[in-house]
Scaffold this motif. Structure first.
Motif, PDB file in Angstrom:
ATOM      1  N   THR A 141     -13.357  15.442  -1.486  1.00 15.91           N
ATOM      2  CA  THR A 141     -13.290  14.363  -0.506  1.00 15.91           C
ATOM      3  C   THR A 141     -11.839  14.130  -0.084  1.00 15.91           C
ATOM      4  O   THR A 141     -10.904  14.522  -0.785  1.00 15.91           O
ATOM      5  CB  THR A 141     -13.863  13.053  -1.080  1.00 15.91           C
ATOM      6  N   ALA A 142     -11.688  13.476   1.035  1.00 14.67           N
ATOM      7  CA  ALA A 142     -10.349  13.190   1.547  1.00 14.67           C
ATOM      8  C   ALA A 142      -9.843  11.858   1.000  1.00 14.67           C
ATOM      9  O   ALA A 142     -10.610  11.015   0.548  1.00 14.67           O
ATOM     10  CB  ALA A 142     -10.380  13.148   3.075  1.00 14.67           C
ATOM     11  N   MET A 143      -8.551  11.679   1.051  1.00 14.42           N
ATOM     12  CA  MET A 143      -7.924  10.417   0.689  1.00 14.42           C
ATOM     13  C   MET A 143      -8.304   9.354   1.710  1.00 14.42           C
ATOM     14  O   MET A 143      -8.288   9.590   2.920  1.00 14.42           O
ATOM     15  CB  MET A 143      -6.406  10.599   0.665  1.00 14.42           C
ATOM     16  N   TYR A 152      -4.717   3.743  -9.199  1.00 19.99           N
ATOM     17  CA  TYR A 152      -3.680   4.766  -9.069  1.00 19.99           C
ATOM     18  C   TYR A 152      -2.401   4.172  -8.471  1.00 19.99           C
ATOM     19  O   TYR A 152      -1.293   4.622  -8.791  1.00 19.99           O
ATOM     20  CB  TYR A 152      -4.199   5.940  -8.245  1.00 19.99           C
ATOM     21  N   ARG A 153      -2.550   3.173  -7.612  1.00 15.42           N
ATOM     22  CA  ARG A 153      -1.373   2.500  -7.055  1.00 15.42           C
ATOM     23  C   ARG A 153      -0.548   1.849  -8.159  1.00 15.42           C
ATOM     24  O   ARG A 153       0.685   1.812  -8.094  1.00 15.42           O
ATOM     25  CB  ARG A 153      -1.800   1.449  -6.034  1.00 15.42           C
ATOM     26  N   GLN A 154      -1.227   1.314  -9.172  1.00 14.89           N
ATOM     27  CA  GLN A 154      -0.520   0.663 -10.268  1.00 14.89           C
ATOM     28  C   GLN A 154       0.331   1.650 -11.062  1.00 14.89           C
ATOM     29  O   GLN A 154       1.313   1.257 -11.695  1.00 14.89           O
ATOM     30  CB  GLN A 154      -1.530  -0.015 -11.202  1.00 14.89           C
ATOM     31  N   ARG A 155      -0.062   2.911 -11.045  1.00  8.36           N
ATOM     32  CA  ARG A 155       0.643   3.936 -11.823  1.00  8.36           C
ATOM     33  C   ARG A 155       1.652   4.735 -10.998  1.00  8.36           C
ATOM     34  O   ARG A 155       2.566   5.345 -11.557  1.00  8.36           O
ATOM     35  CB  ARG A 155      -0.386   4.906 -12.415  1.00  8.36           C
ATOM     36  N   SER A 156       1.485   4.749  -9.697  1.00  9.43           N
ATOM     37  CA  SER A 156       2.309   5.611  -8.856  1.00  9.43           C
ATOM     38  C   SER A 156       3.621   4.932  -8.467  1.00  9.43           C
ATOM     39  O   SER A 156       3.676   3.729  -8.242  1.00  9.43           O
ATOM     40  CB  SER A 156       1.536   5.991  -7.595  1.00  9.43           C
ATOM     41  N   THR A 157       4.654   5.714  -8.374  1.00  8.09           N
ATOM     42  CA  THR A 157       5.960   5.205  -7.949  1.00  8.09           C
ATOM     43  C   THR A 157       6.189   5.429  -6.453  1.00  8.09           C
ATOM     44  O   THR A 157       7.205   5.011  -5.912  1.00  8.09           O
ATOM     45  CB  THR A 157       7.092   5.898  -8.732  1.00  8.09           C
ATOM     46  N   VAL A 158       5.226   6.099  -5.801  1.00  4.63           N
ATOM     47  CA  VAL A 158       5.316   6.343  -4.357  1.00  4.63           C
ATOM     48  C   VAL A 158       3.989   5.934  -3.712  1.00  4.63           C
ATOM     49  O   VAL A 158       2.964   5.821  -4.400  1.00  4.63           O
ATOM     50  CB  VAL A 158       5.605   7.835  -4.049  1.00  4.63           C
ATOM     51  N   PRO A 159       3.966   5.669  -2.419  1.00  4.87           N
ATOM     52  CA  PRO A 159       2.703   5.347  -1.753  1.00  4.87           C
ATOM     53  C   PRO A 159       1.680   6.467  -1.945  1.00  4.87           C
ATOM     54  O   PRO A 159       2.038   7.652  -1.910  1.00  4.87           O
ATOM     55  CB  PRO A 159       3.106   5.209  -0.280  1.00  4.87           C
ATOM     56  N   LEU A 160       0.427   6.093  -2.176  1.00  3.52           N
ATOM     57  CA  LEU A 160      -0.602   7.114  -2.410  1.00  3.52           C
ATOM     58  C   LEU A 160      -0.724   8.067  -1.233  1.00  3.52           C
ATOM     59  O   LEU A 160      -1.044   9.252  -1.415  1.00  3.52           O
ATOM     60  CB  LEU A 160      -1.950   6.444  -2.668  1.00  3.52           C
ATOM     61  N   GLU A 161      -0.465   7.556  -0.042  1.00  4.51           N
ATOM     62  CA  GLU A 161      -0.591   8.398   1.153  1.00  4.51           C
ATOM     63  C   GLU A 161       0.411   9.557   1.140  1.00  4.51           C
ATOM     64  O   GLU A 161       0.222  10.558   1.830  1.00  4.51           O
ATOM     65  CB  GLU A 161      -0.381   7.549   2.411  1.00  4.51           C
ATOM     66  N   ASP A 162       1.469   9.404   0.346  1.00  2.00           N
ATOM     67  CA  ASP A 162       2.495  10.457   0.272  1.00  2.00           C
ATOM     68  C   ASP A 162       2.251  11.421  -0.886  1.00  2.00           C
ATOM     69  O   ASP A 162       3.040  12.353  -1.090  1.00  2.00           O
ATOM     70  CB  ASP A 162       3.883   9.827   0.104  1.00  2.00           C
ATOM     71  N   MET A 163       1.173  11.205  -1.640  1.00  2.00           N
ATOM     72  CA  MET A 163       0.910  12.050  -2.799  1.00  2.00           C
ATOM     73  C   MET A 163       0.053  13.252  -2.434  1.00  2.00           C
ATOM     74  O   MET A 163      -0.801  13.184  -1.558  1.00  2.00           O
ATOM     75  CB  MET A 163       0.214  11.230  -3.900  1.00  2.00           C
ATOM     76  N   SER A 164       0.280  14.346  -3.111  1.00  2.00           N
ATOM     77  CA  SER A 164      -0.499  15.567  -2.920  1.00  2.00           C
ATOM     78  C   SER A 164      -1.669  15.580  -3.903  1.00  2.00           C
ATOM     79  O   SER A 164      -1.689  14.800  -4.867  1.00  2.00           O
ATOM     80  CB  SER A 164       0.383  16.789  -3.177  1.00  2.00           C
ATOM     81  N   PRO A 165      -2.651  16.447  -3.702  1.00  2.00           N
ATOM     82  CA  PRO A 165      -3.726  16.582  -4.697  1.00  2.00           C
ATOM     83  C   PRO A 165      -3.208  16.886  -6.093  1.00  2.00           C
ATOM     84  O   PRO A 165      -3.739  16.394  -7.088  1.00  2.00           O
ATOM     85  CB  PRO A 165      -4.555  17.744  -4.144  1.00  2.00           C
ATOM     86  N   GLU A 166      -2.134  17.670  -6.175  1.00  2.00           N
ATOM     87  CA  GLU A 166      -1.541  17.974  -7.475  1.00  2.00           C
ATOM     88  C   GLU A 166      -0.983  16.712  -8.137  1.00  2.00           C
ATOM     89  O   GLU A 166      -1.077  16.539  -9.352  1.00  2.00           O
ATOM     90  CB  GLU A 166      -0.420  19.003  -7.316  1.00  2.00           C
TER      91      GLU A 166
END
Length: 288
Positions: A147-149, A51-65
């Motif tokens: 589950t949690a991140m 998911y990091r490879q696809r995301s433009t923001v840190p995963l920690e800043d992403m919402s479940p949506e």
């Protein structure tokens, strides 16, 4: 590029056992495949690195949506991991989360689903997640269970045990193989051969026997004791604990057994999990 084959189960129902069998069967090694190499053969649906490879923001800043919207693209990326079929472990139920499918069917070739008696699942959950038993029983009935991140995994959505089982097994499909954990224990040659047949493999008897032996609970437990296992929960002494069926008769109180049956009786009945001495625990309305 290969289509995906999901190795699906509710947590603590035999997914790692199946991954080990398939890895040993397909690699055909002279000694058991190291446990920490399982993820080189079978991808993890919730593996954060994809998911990091696809995301433009840190995963920690992403919402479940955000994760829900990203999943389909990540699953398409999975198909490029190997030239042939790509096995992917999933504990998600088969459905939508935040209006997005949890599994991308456009890149799916099939699935193997393992179901296990919830009376035993709850005991394995207690040891793996470090939960009190009554809390584990409640969580198994909670339709919002997720589950949690973490640093290694994005959130998974499990739903309740019954919803999870129903979602994967309610519609028979030639591209879906449903297996009972207990059948794999009782008759491993018969039911692991069903797996190889389903996948269109034709291993010789010796190769099949070796894969079954190398992935046996006794062998997996010994491997973990010698080498450790990175998938062991920090709250558990070991990932591979007992691997027996019907442990619930030694550990659960009659009231706890009845609570589980009262909630999950429909799916338990489908798979032969309601004990004869507890049939009165099925609600009267379900008997009509």
């Amino acid at each position: 590029m290969g289509a995906l084959i999901w190795l699906a189960s509710y947590p603590k129902s035999g997914n790692t056992w199946m991954r080990s069998f398939l890895h040993n069967l397909l690699r055909n090694p002279v000694k058991p495949v190291p446990l920490d190499e399982l993820d080189r053969f079978c991808l993890g649906e919730s593996d954060a690195d994809w998911y990091r490879q696809r995301s433009t923001v840190p995963l920690e800043d992403m919402s479940p949506e955000d994760f829900a919207r990203l999943r389909a693209a990540v699953h398409r990326d999975f198909t490029e991991a190997f030239p042939d079929s790509v096995f992917v472990k999933t504990h998600n139920f088969l459905g939508e989360w935040h209006r997005q499918p949890l599994h991308n069917m456009d890149v799916t070739a099939g699935a193997i689903y393992i179901v296990r008696n919830p009376l035993d699942v709850v005991l394995s959950s207690v040891h793996h997640f470090g939960q009190p038993l009554d809390q584990a029983i409640e969580q198994m009935a909670d339709e919002t269970t997720s589950t949690a991140m973490t640093a290694r995994h994005i959130p998974e959505f499990h739903a309740s045990w019954s919803t999870h089982v129903r979602s994967w097994t309610q519609h028979p499909n030639p591209q879906l193989l449903v297996l009972r954990y207990e059948d794999l224990l009782d008759k491993p040659r018969k039911h692991f051969k069903r797996v190889s047949d389903f996948l269109g493999l034709k291993p010789g008897a010796e190769r099949l026997e070796r894969a079954i032996k190398f992935s046996s609970f006794k062998m997996l437990k010994a491997q973990e004791e010698r080498e450790g296992f990175k998938e062991r929960s920090s709250k558990a002494e070991a990932f591979f604990r007992e691997g027996r069926k019907d442990q619930w008769r030694e550990k659960l109180t009659p009231d706890q057994v009845r609570r589980i049956i009262a909630v999950h009786h429909e799916q338990m009945a489908r798979f032969g999990y309601i004990p004869d001495d507890y049939r009165d625990a099925v609600p009267a309305s379900a008997k009509d």
